[in-house]
Design a protein around this motif. Structure first.
Motif: not given
Length: 164
Positions: A156-164
């Motif tokens: 979740f955190v890894e993907r959030l870093m890519k998206e935001v």
């Protein structure tokens, strides 16, 4: 057949990325996009389509939930037990004054990684790993901690870093 999740691999990755995750989440708290709740919910949904909790159950094996009074009443009723008997058998009070399991892994976790009291499980279990909360940046300390235990929280955190 559910694919086995390499918990140790995710734990090591989370340890390696702790600083990076902490910095990202701190920045998110300072300046978060208007649509963060929507993005976080989408990422949460994606991650939990990929990660099958029953292939892991690391939270049930290692983290005891904080039992609130409503949880104790609900679960004791489910077992047709009096509250003092339920508490005496399963719970103790920790150093913070919270009611927690006497021992881990969770007494209600089956060998198949399924929860035998799933429908009446504690709220803490129901909400874990808290990645579908609104204003997720308000619980950064908890999110960082959860990445060490929960592969889904890490992703979740890894993907959030890519998206935001």
């Amino acid at each position: 057949m559910t694919q086995e999740i390499d918990i140790e691999k995710y734990h090591q990755l989370a340890l390696q990325k702790q600083k990076e995750h902490r910095k990202f989440l701190a920045n998110l708290k300072k300046k978060s996009p208007k649509n963060l709740d929507k993005i976080a919910q989408e990422i949460h949904n994606q991650v939990f389509q990929e990660i099958d909790c029953t292939a892991c159950a690391n939270c049930c094996k290692t983290l005891g939930p904080d039992f609130k009074e409503a949880d104790i009443v609900r679960i004791a009723k489910y077992f047709k037990m009096r509250l003092p008997a339920f508490e005496a058998e399963f719970l103790e009070t920790d150093e913070d004054g919270d009611k927690v399991f006497k021992s881990m892994p969770c007494s209600f976790l089956g060998e198949d990684n399924l929860c035998s009291i799933y429908d009446v499980r504690p709220k803490a279990c129901r909400d874990y790993p808290h990645t579908d909360r609104k204003k997720v940046y308000q619980i950064n300390h908890l999110t960082i901690k959860n990445t060490l235990t929960c592969p889904a929280a890490f992703l979740f955190v890894e993907r959030l870093m890519k998206e935001v």
